[in-house]
Design a protein around this motif. Sequence first.
Motif, PDB file in Angstrom:
ATOM      1  N   GLY A  74       7.273  -5.679  30.686  1.00 42.64           N
ATOM      2  CA  GLY A  74       8.229  -4.591  30.773  1.00 42.64           C
ATOM      3  C   GLY A  74       7.902  -3.626  31.897  1.00 42.64           C
ATOM      4  N   VAL A  75       8.940  -3.069  32.500  1.00 41.30           N
ATOM      5  CA  VAL A  75       8.802  -2.060  33.553  1.00 41.30           C
ATOM      6  C   VAL A  75       9.621  -0.840  33.131  1.00 41.30           C
ATOM      7  CG1 VAL A  75       9.097  -1.522  35.991  1.00 41.30           C
ATOM      8  CG2 VAL A  75       8.595  -3.872  35.294  1.00 41.30           C
ATOM      9  N   LEU A  76       8.953   0.298  33.023  1.00 44.71           N
ATOM     10  CA  LEU A  76       9.629   1.523  32.621  1.00 44.71           C
ATOM     11  C   LEU A  76       9.550   2.572  33.727  1.00 44.71           C
ATOM     12  CD1 LEU A  76       8.497   2.219  28.929  1.00 44.71           C
ATOM     13  CD2 LEU A  76      10.495   0.963  29.732  1.00 44.71           C
ATOM     14  N   PRO A  77      10.556   3.421  33.839  1.00 43.39           N
ATOM     15  CA  PRO A  77      10.421   4.589  34.724  1.00 43.39           C
ATOM     16  C   PRO A  77       9.372   5.535  34.153  1.00 43.39           C
ATOM     17  CG  PRO A  77      12.423   4.753  33.414  1.00 43.39           C
ATOM     18  CD  PRO A  77      11.864   3.383  33.162  1.00 43.39           C
ATOM     19  N   GLU A  78       8.753   6.313  35.023  1.00 45.13           N
ATOM     20  CA  GLU A  78       7.693   7.225  34.572  1.00 45.13           C
ATOM     21  C   GLU A  78       8.189   8.182  33.490  1.00 45.13           C
ATOM     22  OE1 GLU A  78       4.460   7.210  35.303  1.00 45.13           O
ATOM     23  OE2 GLU A  78       4.847   5.373  36.439  1.00 45.13           O
ATOM     24  N   SER A  79       9.438   8.579  33.565  1.00 46.64           N
ATOM     25  CA  SER A  79       9.978   9.540  32.604  1.00 46.64           C
ATOM     26  C   SER A  79      10.050   8.975  31.188  1.00 46.64           C
ATOM     27  CB  SER A  79      11.372   9.983  33.046  1.00 46.64           C
ATOM     28  OG  SER A  79      12.254   8.872  33.123  1.00 46.64           O
ATOM     29  N   ALA A  80      10.003   7.636  31.053  1.00 44.25           N
ATOM     30  CA  ALA A  80      10.110   7.007  29.734  1.00 44.25           C
ATOM     31  C   ALA A  80       8.752   6.684  29.120  1.00 44.25           C
ATOM     32  CB  ALA A  80      10.941   5.724  29.841  1.00 44.25           C
ATOM     33  N   LYS A  81       7.679   7.013  29.829  1.00 45.67           N
ATOM     34  CA  LYS A  81       6.336   6.691  29.344  1.00 45.67           C
ATOM     35  C   LYS A  81       5.759   7.873  28.550  1.00 45.67           C
ATOM     36  CE  LYS A  81       5.456   3.567  33.213  1.00 45.67           C
ATOM     37  NZ  LYS A  81       4.499   3.132  34.257  1.00 45.67           N
ATOM     38  N   ASP A  82       4.767   7.580  27.725  1.00 48.91           N
ATOM     39  CA  ASP A  82       4.110   8.623  26.943  1.00 48.91           C
ATOM     40  C   ASP A  82       2.668   8.209  26.686  1.00 48.91           C
ATOM     41  OD1 ASP A  82       3.804   7.341  24.144  1.00 48.91           O
ATOM     42  OD2 ASP A  82       5.901   6.977  24.623  1.00 48.91           O
ATOM     43  N   PRO A  83       1.839   9.090  26.136  1.00 52.25           N
ATOM     44  CA  PRO A  83       0.416   8.772  25.966  1.00 52.25           C
ATOM     45  C   PRO A  83       0.137   7.580  25.052  1.00 52.25           C
ATOM     46  CG  PRO A  83       0.762  11.135  25.831  1.00 52.25           C
ATOM     47  CD  PRO A  83       2.121  10.509  25.833  1.00 52.25           C
ATOM     48  N   LEU A  84       1.030   7.286  24.107  1.00 53.11           N
ATOM     49  CA  LEU A  84       0.792   6.208  23.145  1.00 53.11           C
ATOM     50  C   LEU A  84       1.590   4.945  23.452  1.00 53.11           C
ATOM     51  CD1 LEU A  84       0.681   8.235  19.800  1.00 53.11           C
ATOM     52  CD2 LEU A  84      -1.230   7.494  21.254  1.00 53.11           C
ATOM     53  N   GLY A  85       2.292   4.935  24.554  1.00 52.23           N
ATOM     54  CA  GLY A  85       3.010   3.728  24.966  1.00 52.23           C
ATOM     55  C   GLY A  85       4.043   3.249  23.957  1.00 52.23           C
ATOM     56  N   ARG A  86       4.828   4.158  23.431  1.00 51.01           N
ATOM     57  CA  ARG A  86       5.785   3.804  22.378  1.00 51.01           C
ATOM     58  C   ARG A  86       6.809   2.769  22.821  1.00 51.01           C
ATOM     59  NH1 ARG A  86       4.409   9.142  21.425  1.00 51.01           N
ATOM     60  NH2 ARG A  86       3.808   9.610  19.255  1.00 51.01           N
ATOM     61  N   GLY A  87       7.082   2.698  24.102  1.00 49.64           N
ATOM     62  CA  GLY A  87       8.036   1.703  24.581  1.00 49.64           C
ATOM     63  C   GLY A  87       7.591   0.279  24.339  1.00 49.64           C
ATOM     64  N   ALA A  88       6.285   0.083  24.135  1.00 47.23           N
ATOM     65  CA  ALA A  88       5.772  -1.266  23.900  1.00 47.23           C
ATOM     66  C   ALA A  88       6.202  -1.799  22.548  1.00 47.23           C
ATOM     67  CB  ALA A  88       4.240  -1.271  23.998  1.00 47.23           C
ATOM     68  N   TYR A  89       6.293  -0.927  21.547  1.00 52.13           N
ATOM     69  CA  TYR A  89       6.574  -1.390  20.186  1.00 52.13           C
ATOM     70  C   TYR A  89       7.875  -0.851  19.617  1.00 52.13           C
ATOM     71  CZ  TYR A  89       3.681   2.860  19.749  1.00 52.13           C
ATOM     72  OH  TYR A  89       3.130   4.109  19.916  1.00 52.13           O
ATOM     73  N   ALA A  90       8.673  -0.178  20.441  1.00 57.81           N
ATOM     74  CA  ALA A  90       9.982   0.301  19.983  1.00 57.81           C
ATOM     75  C   ALA A  90      10.906  -0.884  19.720  1.00 57.81           C
ATOM     76  CB  ALA A  90      10.597   1.216  21.038  1.00 57.81           C
ATOM     77  N   GLU A  91      11.698  -0.773  18.679  1.00 56.68           N
ATOM     78  CA  GLU A  91      12.615  -1.856  18.332  1.00 56.68           C
ATOM     79  C   GLU A  91      13.564  -2.164  19.478  1.00 56.68           C
ATOM     80  OE1 GLU A  91      16.059  -2.852  14.980  1.00 56.68           O
ATOM     81  OE2 GLU A  91      14.609  -1.239  14.638  1.00 56.68           O
ATOM     82  N   ASP A  92      13.965  -1.116  20.224  1.00 52.19           N
ATOM     83  CA  ASP A  92      14.871  -1.301  21.351  1.00 52.19           C
ATOM     84  C   ASP A  92      14.138  -1.256  22.689  1.00 52.19           C
ATOM     85  OD1 ASP A  92      14.202   1.364  21.333  1.00 52.19           O
ATOM     86  OD2 ASP A  92      16.236   2.102  21.675  1.00 52.19           O
TER      87      ASP A  92
END
Length: 326
Positions: A74-92
């Motif tokens: 996955g590739v995310l924009p910096e604005s969508a990142k956070d300290p716990l990497g929630r985008g890795a395990y988000a359902e969407d």
Amino acid sequence: MERPRRLRSPLLRPLVAEVELSPRHLVLPLFVKEEGEKEPIPSMPGVFRYPLKELAQVAEEALRAGLGGVILFGVLPESAKDPLGRGAYAEDGVVQRALSLLKKAFPELLLIADTCLCEYTDHGHCGVVRQGPLGFYVDNDATLELLAKTALAQAQAGADVVAPSAMMDGQVRAIREALDRGGYPHVPILSYAVKYASAFYGPFREAAASAPQFGDRSGYQMDPRAGLWDALREAHLDDLEGADLLMVKPALPYLDVLFALKGRLAKPLFAYQVSGEYAMLKAAALSGYLEERRAVLETLYALRRAGAQGILTYYALEAARWLGEG
């Protein structure tokens, strides 16, 4: 007088050749982003970041070429990142959406999901970062829960294989338990069991926007100076924890490790021909310093000879075409 060259005639050479290489041995890494247009990666000519809307096209190419599968990052924009990497395990999350899309469109294509946090954290490390008396460190045990959540989300979205790459101690066991509890005991784990803190990852970190914002990953990735004992220990532990397949990364600088593991473990071995290896070969070919087709296939045959049953390589589509041309 012994004459080994007698076995090298054009008609006899194919008969006595021992190393087989076919498209089914190759896995294509794909960088996936939410939206926009297909985006070239400057340090990796011929490799792109694909938006979800264009992912099906390259997946279909992989299927037609007879590849062993694809692995998604996955590739995310910096604005969508956070300290716990929630985008890795988000359902969407972007990889979950890509898995769902591809599994519906191409159920016969093997989908591997890279299971890590570095592409999704704002600090670029592979786990939960803490501050200690000597500076920052990655909290191994706190990270395990997030990796397990990521693997389960990927399996739910359609991943045929999950591939933990964070190099956290106990990650395979945590993921296996989460998959089994979640109703996915059939989903295998391809563990990045032997992963070195390598200089060959630079282009990948540009492609996935995953470079550490401070420090480096030498506190959890393996030391290239370590002896074979370190590789054997890492691979053996992942084997015991339930990994179904084991991987060595990078590939060519660690042929000795790959060969040594082949004789000691009863699990299929993979090798990852990483971004820096691809970039070197591509740059030399574009400069006219070597013949690209011959050089690339030679490296892939070397990995097969050393013991790799599967090879992750950015050259997968090109190599499949070359192999088909004879």
